[in-house]
Design an enzyme around this catalytic site. Structure first.
Site, PDB file in Angstrom:
ATOM      1  N   GLN A 177       0.822  -1.221   0.000  1.00  0.00           N
ATOM      2  CA  GLN A 177       0.000   0.000   0.000  1.00  0.00           C
ATOM      3  C   GLN A 177       0.853   1.266   0.000  1.00  0.00           C
ATOM      4  OE1 GLN A 177      -3.133   0.351  -0.526  1.00  0.00           O
ATOM      5  NE2 GLN A 177      -3.848  -1.740  -0.267  1.00  0.00           N
ATOM      6  N   CYS A 329     -10.692  -7.641   1.289  1.00  0.00           N
ATOM      7  CA  CYS A 329      -9.542  -8.427   0.827  1.00  0.00           C
ATOM      8  C   CYS A 329      -9.737  -9.906   1.134  1.00  0.00           C
ATOM      9  CB  CYS A 329      -8.261  -7.926   1.460  1.00  0.00           C
ATOM     10  SG  CYS A 329      -7.733  -6.394   0.707  1.00  0.00           S
TER      11      CYS A 329
HETATM   12  C1  LIG Z   1      -3.450  -5.933  -2.031  1.00  0.00           C
HETATM   13  C2  LIG Z   1      -2.512  -6.279  -0.946  1.00  0.00           C
HETATM   14  C3  LIG Z   1      -1.822  -7.510  -0.959  1.00  0.00           C
HETATM   15  C4  LIG Z   1      -2.050  -8.559  -2.029  1.00  0.00           C
HETATM   16  O1  LIG Z   1      -1.586  -8.140  -3.266  1.00  0.00           O
HETATM   17  P1  LIG Z   1      -1.892  -8.995  -4.593  1.00  0.00           P
HETATM   18  O2  LIG Z   1      -0.973  -8.417  -5.600  1.00  0.00           O
HETATM   19  O3  LIG Z   1      -3.311  -8.759  -4.911  1.00  0.00           O
HETATM   20  O4  LIG Z   1      -1.571 -10.404  -4.306  1.00  0.00           O
HETATM   21  C5  LIG Z   1      -0.949  -7.762   0.066  1.00  0.00           C
HETATM   22  N1  LIG Z   1      -0.742  -6.867   1.042  1.00  0.00           N
HETATM   23  C6  LIG Z   1      -1.379  -5.688   1.093  1.00  0.00           C
HETATM   24  C7  LIG Z   1      -1.101  -4.738   2.198  1.00  0.00           C
HETATM   25  C8  LIG Z   1      -2.295  -5.361   0.101  1.00  0.00           C
HETATM   26  O5  LIG Z   1      -2.929  -4.202   0.164  1.00  0.00           O
END
Ligand SMILES: *Cc1c(COP(=O)(O)O)cnc(C)c1O
Length: 386
Positions: A177, A329
């Protein structure tokens, strides 16, 4: 549609699509082929690797392309567990991590590793004393996310990395993020200048395509991280991750990183102004409060509690506006957000919160329309409760 769910995923920037297009059409050769067509593809991968490395301040050979952050996190956690188990079998992480971290840790527990899941304070921040006390002689890794996807809370990872390194323990961060939104440098995370050993990121969180991400693995001595190969095959990605490279995705990730690096200062200001305006207006509604520390927080996110309002009902009522109730998520789950529970909310409270996450394409009109719609929905739901 008003899209305020940028922490779940972002729209592909048209400039990124433009950069990718030739590699979806004409330049289709395998980047591992030695003929001129293959060389064109591998040159494009080389450029993209440099763009990613430039954004993180690392060397190109420290970047492994993956299918996303989930894969990067899996490779890192399982790899460290395998490589360093002779030193110890204890890992320290946090209750508010993304499921990609928590679920891998849960798996490692079934393989004989011990994991400490640190609690956070009511504002979502870790207490450094708690981190320090958790590190043991058999600890091999401390894993703490930089920015929380549900609340936007920014952990003091430079201090945490220092604590880990003082104890001779590797430090990993899920920076999914943060990358592209905050300056992230693997050698100088914050003023303390502490470094990270492993870092995960994902293309679709920074206006790149889905299905591409990267793992930074420190290779410069004396702090070279040893990882085993987890995907065996043709020896791609220096043997770490075999499989024909996703050239269009890699090119898109590179372009997304380049754009983020250039536009971050300006976009930080404009997105923060819109978030602050949205938050201030929503807090005018009685029975509301912000979840998580408001100062140590990413400028695009606000997670708000609405008393007597079920978040699913709010999402249904907010037709044409994309927001999240934090547990998006873990889409298949009907459990309350583990992050909000870790902040001390009870189940009813955790089911009464919405996350608004703004992005590059958010407009003033989006914010104004959202404020109006949320006020109406909240009034409607509260009228039902009496
Ligand atoms: C979206 C996200 C993930 C997962 O990422 P993907 O590329 O969709 O596997 C992992 N950690 C955080 C903090 C996220 O926001």
């Amino acid at each position: 549609m008003i899209y305020l769910d940028n922490n779940a995923t972002t729209r592909l920037d048209p400039r990124v699509l433009e950069a990718m297009m030739p590699f979806l059409t004409d330049v289709y050769a395998n980047a591992a082929s030695t003929h001129p067509f293959g060389v064109s593809a591998s040159e494009a991968v080389k450029t993209a690797r440099q763009q990613v490395a430039d954004l993180l301040g690392c060397e190109t050979h420290e970047i492994i392309f993956t299918s996303g952050a989930t894969e990067a996190i899996n490779i890192a956690l399982k790899g460290v567990a395998e490589s360093y188990q002779s030193r110890g079998r204890h890992i320290v992480t946090v209750q508010t991590e993304h499921k990609a971290v928590l679920d891998v840790c849960g798996y490692l527990e079934t393989r004989g590793f011990e994991v400490t899941y640190l609690p956070v304070q009511p504002d979502g921040l870790l207490d450094l004393e708690v981190v320090k006390a958790a590190i043991r002689p058999d600890t091999i890794l401390v894993c703490v996310m930089l920015v929380n996807n549900e609340t936007g809370v920014i952990q003091p990872i430079h201090e945490i990395a220092e604590l880990a390194h003082e104890a001779g323990v590797l430090f990993m961060t899920d920076a999914t993020q943060a990358v592209g939104k905050l300056p992230v440098n693997v050698d100088a995370m914050g003023q303390a200048g502490a470094s990270v050993d492993l870092l995960a990121l994902s293309g679709h969180k920074l206006y790149g395509p889905k299905g591409i991400g990267a793992l930074f693995v420190r290779q410069r001595r004396p702090n070279r991280v040893k990882l085993p190969a987890l995907l065996h095959g043709g020896g791609h990605e220096r043997g770490f991750r075999s499989g024909t490279l996703n050239v269009p995705g890699i090119v898109g990730l590179g372009k997304a990183c380049e754009l983020a690096g250039q536009e971050m200062p300006v976009q930080t200001q404009s997105i923060a102004a819109l978030r602050d305006r949205l938050e201030a207006a929503l807090l005018q509604i009685p029975g509301t409060r912000v979840n998580g520390n408001r100062e140590h927080r990413l400028y695009n996110t606000t997670n708000i509690y609405f008393e007597h309002c079920d978040s699913d009902a709010m999402i249904m009522g907010l037709e044409g506006i994309a927001v999240s109730n934090g547990s998006a998520c873990t889409a298949a789950s009907i459990d309350p957000s583990h992050v909000l529970l870790a902040l001390g909310l009870n189940e009813t409270e955790a089911f009464s919160c919405l996350r608004f996450s703004l992005g590059r394409f958010t407009t003033e009109a989006d914010v104004a329309a959202t404020v109006k719609a949320v006020k109406e929905v909240v009034e409607g739901l509260r009228a039902l409760v009496g």
